[in-house]
Design an enzyme around this catalytic site. Structure first.
Site, PDB file in Angstrom:
ATOM      1  N   SER A 262       2.842   5.363   3.576  1.00  0.00           N
ATOM      2  CA  SER A 262       2.974   4.159   2.754  1.00  0.00           C
ATOM      3  C   SER A 262       4.354   3.548   2.963  1.00  0.00           C
ATOM      4  O   SER A 262       5.356   4.275   3.005  1.00  0.00           O
ATOM      5  CB  SER A 262       2.783   4.541   1.283  1.00  0.00           C
TER       6      SER A 262
ATOM      7  N   THR B  19      -5.915 -10.066   8.903  1.00  0.00           N
ATOM      8  CA  THR B  19      -4.630 -10.530   9.443  1.00  0.00           C
ATOM      9  C   THR B  19      -3.517  -9.595   8.989  1.00  0.00           C
ATOM     10  O   THR B  19      -3.432  -9.254   7.808  1.00  0.00           O
ATOM     11  CB  THR B  19      -4.356 -11.977   8.972  1.00  0.00           C
TER      12      THR B  19
ATOM     13  N   CYS C 160       0.370   6.074 -10.635  1.00  0.00           N
ATOM     14  CA  CYS C 160      -1.019   5.669 -10.460  1.00  0.00           C
ATOM     15  C   CYS C 160      -1.872   6.065 -11.652  1.00  0.00           C
ATOM     16  O   CYS C 160      -2.937   5.515 -11.867  1.00  0.00           O
ATOM     17  CB  CYS C 160      -1.595   6.296  -9.199  1.00  0.00           C
TER      18      CYS C 160
HETATM   19  N1  PMP Z   1      -0.682   9.318  -1.726  1.00  0.00           N
HETATM   20  C1  PMP Z   1       0.380   9.733  -2.409  1.00  0.00           C
HETATM   21  C2  PMP Z   1       0.779  11.173  -2.347  1.00  0.00           C
HETATM   22  C3  PMP Z   1       1.111   8.834  -3.175  1.00  0.00           C
HETATM   23  O1  PMP Z   1       2.175   9.264  -3.868  1.00  0.00           O
HETATM   24  C4  PMP Z   1       0.701   7.479  -3.228  1.00  0.00           C
HETATM   25  C5  PMP Z   1       1.448   6.466  -4.069  1.00  0.00           C
HETATM   26  N2  PMP Z   1       1.533   6.804  -5.425  1.00  0.00           N
HETATM   27  C6  PMP Z   1      -0.420   7.098  -2.481  1.00  0.00           C
HETATM   28  C7  PMP Z   1      -1.088   8.044  -1.739  1.00  0.00           C
HETATM   29  C8  PMP Z   1      -0.920   5.666  -2.481  1.00  0.00           C
HETATM   30  O2  PMP Z   1      -0.046   4.832  -1.760  1.00  0.00           O
HETATM   31  P1  PMP Z   1      -0.109   3.254  -1.838  1.00  0.00           P
HETATM   32  O3  PMP Z   1       0.596   2.865  -3.094  1.00  0.00           O
HETATM   33  O4  PMP Z   1       0.613   2.785  -0.608  1.00  0.00           O
HETATM   34  O5  PMP Z   1      -1.542   2.832  -1.818  1.00  0.00           O
END
Ligand code: PMP
Length: 382
Positions: free
Chosen positions: A200, A238, A324
């Site tokens: 990411s 894109t 998240c």
């Molecule tokens: N995997 C892990 C271990 C993460 O910490 C995160 C971000 N919280 C993600 C996946 C998702 O990444 P992105 O925000 O770029 O979708």
């Protein structure tokens, strides 16, 4: 005053990334698929970023695919790898401590009829290479396991596990969510025996909305995003040129300093743990061997949200778990054997390259004040 200690959630883009993204927005706004000079200028920036990231991963440029972030990379890797294989190889393996963007894919695969094996940490909160290896059999089409856990910093033994798995089950596809490890510890998909690997941008001082899926040239998986055939037909849409240019610039800068930044983070973690130990009633949930960039602590007398708001009101940003989960309880800490009382009162403190000992002093002073003030309100004997 802003003390930002939530870098596992996202980072502030570094100057180089901002410059590169601004340059793309202002001077190279063409569509990289257009064959006029404005398009070619944009395409050059994507080519440069791909080259930088391939170098950092020690892989080929045609193994690096830009996505909208690690959520998309994880979804693509898992769902596409299974698409044509599940009928022949119905078993899939993961762990119980994955990010929701991995966990949800396995929940969906289970509904589609896959046999899902979720490896949980043992009584010591460890997932060993043998535990991962033992979960795989000749009917397994995919194993997906993260490199560094986003809530505790726990480092999984991916290199050893995937090497053992590939040796015995060469048809089993190996996927690693390496988001919290990239640019903090060495991440080389070849060395990790990972066929697929997710990254990411916004966790490494690049803009949000971009990420990478590394796909080994020896592995075929069907594209997930269909359309105009960008990214050699593997990921239509894109390209987000400003964010991609920013990610390339950040990687160029960071890849030279992984070990010295790691040492600094280790020193900060030790400093934080010493200071936290002076505050009554605190527990440390992260292991000594965990990534030094993420430290999970608990103050069981108080709910995470109470502490988080207390700190936020005083200019200090930490997290109650993973961003998240947005306040939803995460089961990951309990999977690591942390008691419900402690999981409810967790704070995740995560460092950037800019974090200083003075900021940690301020955090600990404020946490101590929180304890002194709040314990009288809720009548805890000091
Ligand atoms: N995997 C892990 C271990 C993460 O910490 C995160 C971000 N919280 C993600 C996946 C998702 O990444 P992105 O925000 O770029 O979708």
């Amino acid at each position: 005053m802003l003390i930002y200690l939530d870098n596992a959630a996202t980072t502030k883009p570094c100057e180089r990334a901002v410059e590169a993204a601004t340059n793309a927005l202002t001077n190279a706004f063409g569509n990289p698929s257009s064959r006029h000079f404005a398009g070619l200028d944009a395409d050059m920036l994507v080519i440069k970023a791909r080259d930088t990231i391939a170098n950092a991963l020690s892989c080929r440029e045609d193994e690096v695919f830009f996505t909208s972030g690690a959520t998309e990379s994880n979804n693509t890797a898992i769902m596409s790898a299974c698409e044509n294989r599940l009928k022949r190889l119905p078993r899939v393996v993961t762990t119980t401590v994955e990010h929701p963007s991995v966990k949800s894919c396995f929940d969906k695969l289970e509904k589609m009829g896959a046999e899902v094996v979720r490896v949980a940490p043992d009584e010591n909160g460890e997932i060993t290479a043998k535990m991962l290896f033992d979960a795989v059999d000749e009917k397994t089409c995919l194993i997906s396991a993260m490199l560094v856990n986003n809530e505790t910093g726990y480092i999984l033994p991916i290199e050893k596990a995937f090497a053992m798995i590939k040796r015995k089950y060469p048809n089993c596809i190996t996927h690693c969510d390496a988001v919290q490890g990239f640019m903090k510890i060495p991440v080389k998909p070849g060395k990790l025996s990972a066929d697929l690997l997710s990254l990411s941008g916004h966790k490494i001082y690049a803009p949000k909305g971009t990420g990478v899926l590394y796909k080994s040239k020896d592995v075929h998986i069907t594209p997930f995003m269909l359309g105009g055939g960008q990214e050699k037909g593997f990921r239509s849409g894109t390209e987000n040129v400003p964010a991609i240019a920013g990610m390339g610039a950040a990687v160029e800068l960071l890849s030279k300093t992984i070990s010295e930044r790691f040492e600094k983070a280790k020193e900060l973690k030790e400093y934080l743990l010493n200071s936290i130990a002076q505050i009554e009633g605190t527990f440390v949930n992260s292991k000594d061997s965990s990534s030094p960039y993420v430290v999970s602590i608990s103050m069981p007398n108080y709910k995470s949200e109470t502490l988080l708001n207390y700190l936020s009101d005083r200019g200090i940003c930490v997290s109650s778990g993973s961003a998240c989960s947005k306040g939803k309880k995460s089961s990951v800490l309990q999977e690591f054997g942390i008691t419900p009382e402690r999981t409810d009162s967790t704070l995740r403190i995560s460092f950037s390259n800019e974090t200083s000992k003075q900021e940690i002093d301020e955090l600990c002073k404020t946490l101590k004040n929180a304890h002194d003030e709040l314990c009288t309100i809720i009548n805890i004997k000091k």
